[in-house]
Structure formats: structure tokens, C-alpha cells
Scaffold this active site. Sequence first.
Site, PDB file in Angstrom:
ATOM      1  N   HIS A   1      38.063  42.308  45.495  1.00 56.98           N
ATOM      2  CA  HIS A   1      38.431  40.922  45.166  1.00 56.98           C
ATOM      3  C   HIS A   1      39.688  41.297  44.493  1.00 56.98           C
ATOM      4  O   HIS A   1      39.529  42.070  43.852  1.00 56.98           O
ATOM      5  CB  HIS A   1      37.421  39.845  44.304  1.00 56.98           C
ATOM      6  CG  HIS A   1      36.385  39.440  45.183  1.00 56.98           C
ATOM      7  ND1 HIS A   1      35.218  40.286  44.799  1.00 56.98           N
ATOM      8  CD2 HIS A   1      35.857  38.554  45.580  1.00 56.98           C
ATOM      9  CE1 HIS A   1      34.283  39.754  45.405  1.00 56.98           C
ATOM     10  NE2 HIS A   1      34.656  38.610  45.954  1.00 56.98           N
TER      11      HIS A   1
ATOM     12  N   ASP B   1      39.093  41.892  40.697  1.00 63.03           N
ATOM     13  CA  ASP B   1      38.207  42.799  40.537  1.00 63.03           C
ATOM     14  C   ASP B   1      39.152  44.081  39.866  1.00 63.03           C
ATOM     15  O   ASP B   1      38.860  44.668  39.129  1.00 63.03           O
ATOM     16  CB  ASP B   1      37.456  43.408  41.480  1.00 63.03           C
ATOM     17  CG  ASP B   1      36.414  42.380  42.077  1.00 63.03           C
ATOM     18  OD1 ASP B   1      35.982  41.789  41.418  1.00 63.03           O
ATOM     19  OD2 ASP B   1      36.178  42.698  43.368  1.00 63.03           O
TER      20      ASP B   1
END
Lengths: 435, 435, 435, 435
Positions: D100, D103
Site C-alpha cells: 500500500h 506502507d
Amino acid sequence: MTSIFGNLPTVAYEGPETHNPLAYRWYDKDRVVLGRTMREHLRFTVCYWHSFVMNGSDPFGAPTIMRPWSGRDGLDAARQKADAAFDLFRVLDVPFYSFHDRDVVSEGATFQESVSNLDAIADVLGQKQDETGVHLLWGTANLFSHPRYMAGAATNPDPEVFAYAAATVKHCLDVTRRLGGANYVLWGGREGYETLLNTDLGRELDQMGRFLNLVVEYKHKTGYTGTILIEPKPKEPTKHQYDFDTATVYGFLKRYGLENEVKLNLEANHAQLAGHSFEHEIALASALGILGSLDVNRGDPLIGWDTDQFPNSLPDTALALYYVLKSGGLGNGGLNFDAKIRRQSIDAEDLVHAHVGGIDLCARALLVAAGMIEDGRLARHVEDRYAGWNSARGKALASSMSLEDIARDVAGRSDGPQPKSGRQEYLENLLNSYF
Amino acid sequence: MTSIFGNLPTVAYEGPETHNPLAYRWYDKDRVVLGRTMREHLRFTVCYWHSFVMNGSDPFGAPTIMRPWSGRDGLDAARQKADAAFDLFRVLDVPFYSFHDRDVVSEGATFQESVSNLDAIADVLGQKQDETGVHLLWGTANLFSHPRYMAGAATNPDPEVFAYAAATVKHCLDVTRRLGGANYVLWGGREGYETLLNTDLGRELDQMGRFLNLVVEYKHKTGYTGTILIEPKPKEPTKHQYDFDTATVYGFLKRYGLENEVKLNLEANHAQLAGHSFEHEIALASALGILGSLDVNRGDPLIGWDTDQFPNSLPDTALALYYVLKSGGLGNGGLNFDAKIRRQSIDAEDLVHAHVGGIDLCARALLVAAGMIEDGRLARHVEDRYAGWNSARGKALASSMSLEDIARDVAGRSDGPQPKSGRQEYLENLLNSYF
Amino acid sequence: MTSIFGNLPTVAYEGPETHNPLAYRWYDKDRVVLGRTMREHLRFTVCYWHSFVMNGSDPFGAPTIMRPWSGRDGLDAARQKADAAFDLFRVLDVPFYSFHDRDVVSEGATFQESVSNLDAIADVLGQKQDETGVHLLWGTANLFSHPRYMAGAATNPDPEVFAYAAATVKHCLDVTRRLGGANYVLWGGREGYETLLNTDLGRELDQMGRFLNLVVEYKHKTGYTGTILIEPKPKEPTKHQYDFDTATVYGFLKRYGLENEVKLNLEANHAQLAGHSFEHEIALASALGILGSLDVNRGDPLIGWDTDQFPNSLPDTALALYYVLKSGGLGNGGLNFDAKIRRQSIDAEDLVHAHVGGIDLCARALLVAAGMIEDGRLARHVEDRYAGWNSARGKALASSMSLEDIARDVAGRSDGPQPKSGRQEYLENLLNSYF
Amino acid sequence: MTSIFGNLPTVAYEGPETHNPLAYRWYDKDRVVLGRTMREHLRFTVCYWHSFVMNGSDPFGAPTIMRPWSGRDGLDAARQKADAAFDLFRVLDVPFYSFHDRDVVSEGATFQESVSNLDAIADVLGQKQDETGVHLLWGTANLFSHPRYMAGAATNPDPEVFAYAAATVKHCLDVTRRLGGANYVLWGGREGYETLLNTDLGRELDQMGRFLNLVVEYKHKTGYTGTILIEPKPKEPTKHQYDFDTATVYGFLKRYGLENEVKLNLEANHAQLAGHSFEHEIALASALGILGSLDVNRGDPLIGWDTDQFPNSLPDTALALYYVLKSGGLGNGGLNFDAKIRRQSIDAEDLVHAHVGGIDLCARALLVAAGMIEDGRLARHVEDRYAGWNSARGKALASSMSLEDIARDVAGRSDGPQPKSGRQEYLENLLNSYF
């Protein structure tokens, strides 16, 4: 005469490489594992009800499985059924069977006629046991199918139903003793409730405690040495069953002074319905000293009712047997296939395939579990994890220190305890390496 | 200074017809019901953790609920939090509150600092209690949030964690006693396991039994007269929690000789996660003599985790309170709102609405339950259903006859017992007529 | 001749204060609510199968409920059953009934005999409809009880079973049309699988699509104007049923070009088994334009099988009817009591109590739901929440802007959107104030 | 500098007999199976979020897993994290990773800063990809953690949140394309509802359809050739998620004209939460033509939330891969370990053990599944079961005959179809013989 199994030969061990679906790939009955033969460890048991009574019906459909005795009552049908049963035991080469009174012969029009029916078929069964060397793992009374039991047996609001159930158990226990049954089982059929609105929970528990004490007293009086077993189940057929799970039954036994008299017959599918793994129930019963016997089957984790399927998961069964082996084995108990073929499995041969698969799975699982015991890494990991409790400090905490002693001690230290990895993934990999 | 509740006036009783969302429609605190005021019956309790610690975060998202003390440690933040808490108690006009040690003030860098922090805030809380007349329903120690407890507190493989937890409980119990807490609660936080592969089940149960005995001995030594309570929960955070449900904890208490020393704090959402209705857990605890207090909240029956929502079902809550009333009330216990506002309820007023709704629901449920008691039809129906057990025959079956006596008797009769309707639908309609 | 209902008088409206358990407290059929009578809104329907076929048996027990026609096949028994059915419709004063072909008369030895049986009893039913003014809400064919359907009907691996099922539906649809049935229902009985191991999922879906298209074509050819309904269910009797839930059936209808031809008959208990609330299924079907009719019953949230209990939760039923009212009502559909009395409810009067309770609950729920509509606060709250989408900006986002336009726009702003409270607790309190 | 993995060597294949826990026992990457190497079949992918963001916290406890970048924002921490990530990819020798946006680097204070942060770290990641040959399986945007998304992203009542989410996806898709990502995933984060009371279901579905169309249009405009994937999940974090399961998403795609544009990323644990087996979801997606990629993990069947454990069941994984192989493989997709180590697994090495176990399990499962394909008995059994549909008669039923034709035909026959055994137990035994 051709049996319904088409005169199939006895299933034999052929080893893992065989493609013969009616051979054992893993069950080599005389193979010695951890000092005992596979046959002695596993004590495989075919149950009468699922194999010879169940007809494939379900709440949405009529029977699909037709046998020569289907729809017939009385002793002739019962003898024909017994012939087929012992022929299946021969085909499978299993050492044990189990039954409810109503499985082996139909109920009579009166209590006396039911007694007489059961006595008559018990003679037949006893003779067949003698001829074949097959033994009875356990007997039990069906206290849930007849309408009189619709509101429970021991826990019925009507004391006459309690009495009828008690008299029925007495006779079934007599027959079980006569046939050399290694155990006598009480499954809590409809001992539970549909709605609290019409139920006196405390009173019903007392009735159940009284009932079980009557049975235990009678067992001792007659000198019967088999084990009395209770089979936990959380729900179905009733909304709430009193014998919910191992922990619940333990509390019940303690309450009524029976914890040294009664053990548990644990079933995989019932464990799941109660929210537990099968190995949890086994490990807990073992820790509490009440592990008795196992109903090896499986539920479907996505289904909320008792599917009673034949076991087919090697990892699940191996873990279950690992905890059995750690507990020293099942003693009087055994592995009972409380499992039924599916509604669409209408051929007699389906029944044979089902048992062959179940037997082979358990045999293979035993080899895995024994490998885990022999390897020892898993057990050592657990021992090491708790090693601190074996130190002088650990022993003092576990026995002699008071809460104030402990608090004084902790307050005098400059740092707290440090967390250590639980290593779950490593252990799961280790477990998988045993398969 | 304006509190986070915007200087809201105290919520008052205005009756069922009001459209004011911040008035009580049913909770009329001095109204006498079955001989006691609603306030005395219900003993409403606001819990610190959900109301003043919870920040709306979940496993997939960051905090959404911001308070002036959010993200701040130490005594200043703790005092600010206490101001807001007692302001909410005033707004709601509730007689009780409850806390974990870590809710009211942050943990220190050392054990000694944590003790000192808690003592300091306890002085503040005690003064506020005196000023407001609000009492402490219970205190408890948080033995699950800190990493040291990741593998349990009493059941930790490391004896030093056991010691740390024991010392922490001693101090929290001291503080609870000092603040006049009516009960002291032990919730089994992480007393359970994630995987059996690294767990010695029997040893951990013994550790937990030892821990609880230490607490009970200390309670008696200090002369504390509050009730020690255990709060059952079947799972979450761990895969399997040892205090699974009422029946499990009862067996545990019997095993470690504590059944007369410890009672239960039952929670609706935990009951559901264990596969039980809230009223089942209450009725069972009552039958076993261990009903203590209630966490009134609700789960979502379609959700498999602890949602801890505010109660909003009148039928469910009325049934729960019916069994409480039948049991003679909660004694030292009360109704603790172990319930949290939703992640999206980010305004302080949402917290007020949530409690007003919960209080009103329980008050209305009390009126329904009291009506059921006064009407008596439901209870009479149950008594009548078991009436046979009060006959001479019923009493003999329940006490003096042996299994053989009973069997002889049944065999001598010409017919069996006849089933009677359980009348479930009639009773469900009757129940609905009370609402 | 005395009917099994003991010549009970027709149940009449007596108002909320009555203690007469066989009176309506809320169902006042001619009372006008939101412009229509309660009778017109609710279109109560008694179903034949649960009320006149179900015998109280379950997987663990024999039948408990005995009627004069129990265990008898053929037209005499069918006529006796029809007499009792129409007597119950009279007692309850309901406007509709529903049936499967096999409910109203037993299957014959051949297809032709089954057709002839059904035609004969249809004449009887038609005459009774004329005499009483009771109408048929829907007919349906039982394609799941007979062993030939054990592996499905439309989705059977054997095309001859497909053909047999198709021929059966054709005739049942003819009979339904002849009796003026407002709808024709297909419940996916055993259209699903027990194990993927023996199943071709894609092929079976195509078979089901083909089957449904055959039915729709035939409907148009005959000029039948009733609605074809599918009834979603996720599992039971099979492990996985293809008509899992509203969303699944919608995708199926789109795939086979039927989304404008077929609507849904939604059942509360099936919704729960699929992991949904009943109101979710209703609101979704409404949003997708396929809401047809309702089976009002309830499951037990703690039980994993279809319990088909009579509805008794006012909050749940009121919410369901609120979404029905918002959707503009059920049109051709109605409220069918797909609900059965419990195994222990063996008296004919239990059947009356069950329906009286269900009818009264739905009537009361209608009043609550209508009050919510009239009050309007709930709907306004929802409208306000989405008001931004009605602005020029909202409309542009919803239609004309590209992803690049939007990104350019967001990048040009100095701050992001601010979260607003979802006010769930306030809304739940508001909802409770309507009861 | 020593990485957190202590400079572990790259894990190598050593064969089934090794006792080295950090060796592959089954994953021999260049071994050819059914014409492709194991590496090509399995396309193993390490996900950033569980491996490098997850900190062991849960709703009842603080973080337990501490890494050098824990608690730090900004690019320095992001680079340190990327170093560790690519070191793990090296240790495991995996060809793919996934992330993501949030992240790989923390969100900035403004939209522009977030864009700039992501662009900067993308440069770092691109360089590391070039250096190591590791590829990006997919990128995705986190539209659920930030408070702005608490009521959904595309389905938010506030159009500005929709816009913010759209702009975020545009940039994340740009970055994914720049890094050569084989797919772009949309997981429905909080696209669902907490309570219907504040929700307009139909409007939110339209918003979601609009959002997805924006993304697909942009993909085509930019010439990106990766696959757009949706990941179904039924609940958690919201009470009800719109992308419930495969069948639901299929209906959604059909409704918004996207069934040829979007495929599915299926996750084992999500399947279970929706009441399905993983193989069901795979087989259904394959039949509907929308199978894209897999998140290989597992849930706990006794737990009602998303546990995201590493896969460890050989039977389950082998069945899943069997249906993948039957579907012709995953194309652009891969096996992404959307799985996290347990809260107690606090050592960096635990992360390595977890992946080694998962990789080895999938490799072994591939060998089993390939063996099933090569053996062919299972597939032949299924083909034979439906053989009747390939006859002229079967084809006529499936295409040309009308309902009347079929009914006429059935009425002219003297007997009905005969049931045939489904042979489930035989097939389950056959399946077990492949292990």
C-alpha cells in the site's frame, strides 16, 4: 447367500503405493508402534446406528439408502441387520463395535416387549461375538428418539419419563455387561432445553445428577468393571445441551461428586460445535483426568450442524492422537467411527470405502503422532518454555509465598520481566515436517 | 472551564412522551419497583476504559476520537481525564463507576512509579467520590495490554510475569479497598493460549488456581468485604481463554476450592461469543450460586468478535433482568456499561447519547421484568410443568429409590408416560404481551 | 364434525389490553395505516408445509405431532388436510395461503398419477377458495424431497432429472395459474453441492440458468401475470446452495438475462444463515429492483441451522417492514409464515397460538414502521448525511469529471475533508423511541 | 551493517529430509512441474504491510514487535524499512513484493506532501528492483486507516472524501505503473456500513460503481496493461462490506458494466469469513472468468475475525492450487502472503520462519495438485458424472426444447430417473491418496 457387501474379501494391508481403493495403505494391524500394535492402539469400532440404521434422510428429504431390513421391525429384520453388520466387521477386520439398544432391534409396544426384544437380539450378538472375536466397545440406550423423550429423559419435567429412562438404562447396562462391553456411554440426547421460558435449569441439573448417581451405584452393585462415559455436545437436537463440553461436564461431575467415577467420550464434531478444536478437548480432559474414549468423525467448519462425516484430515487427526499418546492412550476406550455416509452415497460399497478411508487416515495419523513423540522436539520446546517454574524461585511462587511476599519482592527489583518469542510459526513448520 | 461535554445539564426524567433526546424517558431513579427504587435495583456504572481511554482505533485504522488528554501520559492528563469522567457521571446522574488501574493513570517506567502514579490519582478519585457521592462499583488491574503479558499473566510460562501480575493485583486491590469498591474483578485478559503447540494446559490451569487463591487469602487477611469476581470470556484476544463461560469457571472454582469465595461478572457480548444467550449465563450462575454482577452491552449476532456495543434490545435486556430479579437481585453487583461508542461517533455528545440510551433501555426493561414477576403467569407455568416432582412418587424417584427399584416399578406398569405440549409459542406470545 | 382446532371461533381484534391469548392485540385488519388497510399491507399467508405436513421429527427423533391424515397418502387424506387448512384460515382470518405440490396431495407412483393427484386436489382447493375468499399467494414445486433429486433438480448431473423437474414445474405453474396464484416461487432446494470433488460448478450454473429461462418463456407464452420468485438460501440441505443470498441471485439473474423477469422471496432465517440481517436483504433487493415477497420467520442467532421459528422480535420485524414501506410495499407479494411450531408443541392449538403471535407481531411492527415513516426524522437524517452529493460539486464528481480532473482539483486544495460523527448511538436511541 | 535478519544466508532447497528449519524442503524453484518452473507457477510475493508495518498490537494490547523504524515517520525511516524489506526478499529468494502507498512511506501533512513522499520512496524502490530483479506484483492505496475514511472512501457520504480517495488512487496507480506492477488492487477497506440506520445502500453502490469506472477509464487512457483487481471481504472492519464475496462482486461488476475489465484477488481468510471454502471462491471466479490473483493465508475456523495467519494446511492449499491449475494458472497474478506473524512472535527470525513455512507448504501443495492433474482420475470422475449432458438428448434439453416439449416427453415415459451414488467418500479417499 450374498450379503449387501457383495461378498467383498477382507480388506488387507497393501502399503502406501497401492492403487486398490479397498486396501489399507497405512493400517498394518500388527505393526508395532511405541511398544504396541496398531490394533491395540487404535481399537477401531464400527457403530451400528450410522452404518445400519441411518437411511440418508434429512430435514428436507426422504430416505435414499435402502437396505433389506429398511422399514421392517422385529427380530427377523434385526437378525438380518446383525448378519450384515458382522459381515462388515469381517470385511474391515475391525476389533470392536458399538450400539444403542434401539439400533440392534426395534422398540416393542410395551416396556416389557422392548426388554424382551433386546434380550433376544443380545443372544444373537453374543454368539456372533464368540464366533468372530469382535468385541463390544460400548453399549448405550437411545433416550431421545421416541416422543416420550421430546422434553428430555433424566431432565424431563415429568418424573415418569425419568423413571422410564432409568429402567431402560438399567436393562441396557445389564445387556452391555453381559456382552462384555468395555464401556457404557450416556449421550445427553435431549438433556437440555428449547426455551428457558418453560425450563427450571437448576432443577433439571439436579435431576441429571441424581440419574447419573443411580447408574454409578448400580454399576458398583453389579460389579461391572467397564467405564461409564458421558459424551459432551453443546447443542442439537436441543438449543442448549447440558453436557456442553469437557469443561462443563467436569464442573457437573464435581458438583455431584462423580469426578472419579465417570469419564468422557469426546467427539470431534461436537468439539467444533462448542467452539473448540478436538485436540483442545482431548488435552483438557487429559489434564482433568477424565479422558475416556473418542468418537472420530469430523464436522464441516462452515456448517453449523452435526454433519458426522468420516475423518479425512491428517493434520487434525494426527494432533488429536498426539495428545492421546501423551496422555498414555485410551485404556478401555477406542476410536469409534461416529460417522455417516452422505445422503448421496447410496451403494453398500460406499459404506466400506468410508470406513477404509477413516481407518487408514487414523493409522497414518498414529504414525505421525508416534513420530512426534519419538522425535521429542515439540515436547522439549514446551518443557523449556516453562523451565522457570522448576527453579527454586518458581516453586516458591507456586507454593509458599503470600501475595504480600510477592509484592514486596517485585517492588524491590529494578526491572520487570522481558517478553520472549512464542515461536508459533517455527512450531507450525516443525509440525508440518512430521507429515 | 467548559468540559468536553459542553456544560450539558444533568439528564432528567421527562417520561415516555418526550422528544428530548437528552432526557430519560423511563429511568425515574426514585420510582419504587418491587420494593426498591430503580436506582437501587440497577446500580448503573460508567466504565472508565471505554468512555475515557478508547479512541476509536481498530485493527484497520488510526484513532478517530480525540480528547484533551489523548496521547498524554502522567498525572496532569490523569486529572483532566478524571474531571471529564466525574462531569459525565454528573450529566448522567449515575451512582457508580469502574476502572482498571491503567485507565485512570498511565503506567510508570518502573513498578514503583506505577504504584506511585496509581496512589496519587486514587487520592484525586477519592476526593471526587466524597464530593459527588459517586461510588466505585469495582476496580481491576490491566494484566493484558503491556507486552510483558503477551503470553498471559497468571498463566505465563515465565514465573516472573506471574510475580509481577500478583504484585500489581495486590496494589490494585489495596486501592480498590481504600476507595470503598464494592467488588474486585479479575478478567482473564490473556489467560489462555494462541496455540496448543507451545502450551502446557494443565500447568497453566494450576498457575491460575494458585493465583486466585493468593488473591482470596489476601482479601481475607486485609478484612476486605467486597466480592471477588471473575469475568468469563471464551476467546479474544487469545484463541482460547480459560474462563470460557459460566459452566467452565464453575468447574475451575470447584477444582481449586474457591466456589464459595468467588462470583461472576457476566457480560452479554461474551455470552454470545461462547454460544450462549445472556439470560442463560445469568440463570445458570444463579442456579450454581455464583451470580455477582453484570456488564450490560451487546454483540452483533452476525459478527464474530467483541463489539461491545451499548445495549439496545428491550426483549433481550428484559429477559436478562427477569432472571436477575428471580435470583433476588445483584447484591454488591450492578449494571456496568462495558460498552463503547462506535469509531464514527467522534463527538463527546455521542458518549452521552450512548449512555442515556443504555440507561433508559435498562430502566424500561426493569419495568417489563418486574411486570412479569408481578403477573406471575410465566413462573406459574414453569412450576406447574414440574409439579409431578413434588408428589410422593416424584420425591421417591429423586431420593430414595435405587435403579433396580425404579426398573421393577416401570416393568410392572402397562403403559409408558405420555408427552405433553411444551407450549413454547404460547409462552413467547405471553412474553411479548409484557412489552 | 369437530375439526382438529376444536371449533375455535375466529380470532378477533380486542386491543392491546386484552389477556385473551386467542385474540389479536394489534392486528385490526381494516385499520388504515399510511393509506391502506393493515390487511392490504400485510397480506398474511399461512403455508401448507409447516402447518399441515410437518410432524415434529428431527434428525434425532421420530414424529411427535399427529394429525388425522398423518401417515396416509392419497386424495382422502388430502381432502381431510384441506378441510383442516381452510378451517385454520377461517380461525385466523387470513387472506392467503401457499403450498408445494407435494404438500397438498401425495406424489403418485408415476408422473402421470402425480399430475392427476394434483389436478384433483386443485379442484377441491379452488372450490374452497371460492367459498371462503381466501387466495393463493404462491404455489411451488417440491424438487428436493424425493430421492431422484438428491443431487439437485435443475443442476443434476443426470439430464433426465432436469427433464423430470422441468415437467413438474410446468404442471405446478399451470395449477398455480388456474388457482389465481399471485406468484410462483422457485426455492433452490438441492441446487448446490455437497462436495466440489464431484461437481462441475460452471456447468451446473448454466443448467440452472437454462431451467429458469424455460420457466420464464413458458410464463409469457401462457399469459400468466404472476411474478416468478427465487428464494435465496446459502446452505442446508446442501453444503453450498447456488442461490446464496440477494447479491448472489442478482449476479445470476444478470448473467442469464433475467434481472427484469424474476424477483426475490426473502426469508429472515435464510438471511441470517448467509451472514446478513433481514433488513439488509430487503434494502439491497429494493436497491437492485428485485424485491418480491417475504417469508417472515426467525432463526436462532446461536444456532447454525434453519430453525424456521415464528417471528417474535418487534425490533427486527419493525425494521424489516420499515424498509418494505420505504420500497413502496410488496406489490404481488405478502408475508408468508414460513415457520413451524416446535417439536414439543404437539397440540393443534399450538399452531393457532403460533400464528396469532406472528400476525400480531407483524401488525404491531407495521404500526411502528409507519410511525417511523410519518415521523421522518430517521429518513431526513440519512438525506442530510449525503446532501453534499446533491451540490453542483457532488454532481460533477458523480458524472462529468475524470480521474485526472479530480486529482488536479484535490492537489490544488490546502486541506483535506474533515470527518463527521456517524451518530449511530443517537439513531439507535431514536429507533427505540418508536417502539 | 547488520540487518534485522542478522545477515542470514539465502534460504536454499535441501529436500524433504533436511532438519534445517531455514531450508526449503519442497520449494525447488527451477524444478519443472507441468511445463513450468515452480517459480513461474507460484510467483511468491511478500507483502510490505504485514511484514514491515504490523507491530503485534491488537484491540487489547500495545505493540510487541519493535523494529529500528518503529514509531518513526518520514523518508529516513522509509529507506531503512526498504533496506530490511529487500534483505528479506533476498533471504527468501522470492520474485515479487506488494505494498500500500502508506506502507512504504508515511503520509504527509498535506496531499501534496504525501504525493511527494511516495514519489521519493518509489525512486528508492525502483532502484532496488533493478538491483535485485525483484518485481512488484501489485500496488494499492490505503483508503481505510486515516480518520477521513472512517465512513468509507468511494462510498463516503461526503463527496470530498470520494475526491480525496480518487486523487490518491490516481497517484498510486501512476506509481504502480512506473514500478512495473503487474496488477493494481482495490480492497474495499471501509466500503460498507456500520448501521443501515444512517446509510443509503443504493446510493453508496452507485458511488462505488462510479469510482471503479473512473479508475478503469484512467488505466486505459494511460496505456497501463496491468490487471485491475478487487479483493472480496464480507465484514471487518465494517459490519457489512459491499465486496462480500466472489458472487457479490460479479453482480456488482455486471451492474456497472465492468465484468470484462476487473478481476478478483481472492483471500483464503476472507472466503472463510463469508462462509465459503477457498477452493469454492477460486472455482467460482474461474467459472465466471474473473480469477486474478490469490492472497494465501488462513483463518482459524473457530475464530470470527480475520486472523491472517500463514497458510499451514497442505490439504486446503493443495485443493486451492488444483482449481488454479484447472483454470490455467493465475496469469498476471501470484501468491501473495497476506499473512502476519503472531503477537508473540517478536523476533525478526520469526518472520523468516513464517515465510519459509508458507513457501514450502505452497510448493508441496503444487506438487500434490500437479499430481492430481496428471493422474486425472478425479477429473474423469466428474466428466463421467455429467456425461449424459453430452448426448443428443442432453443437448436438446440444454438448448432447443421448450418447457412444454419437455413436459410432453416426461409424461410419455413409464418411469422416472434413478439416483446414482455421489461417491463422496471414495473421492475423499482418492484425494487423500495424493498427499
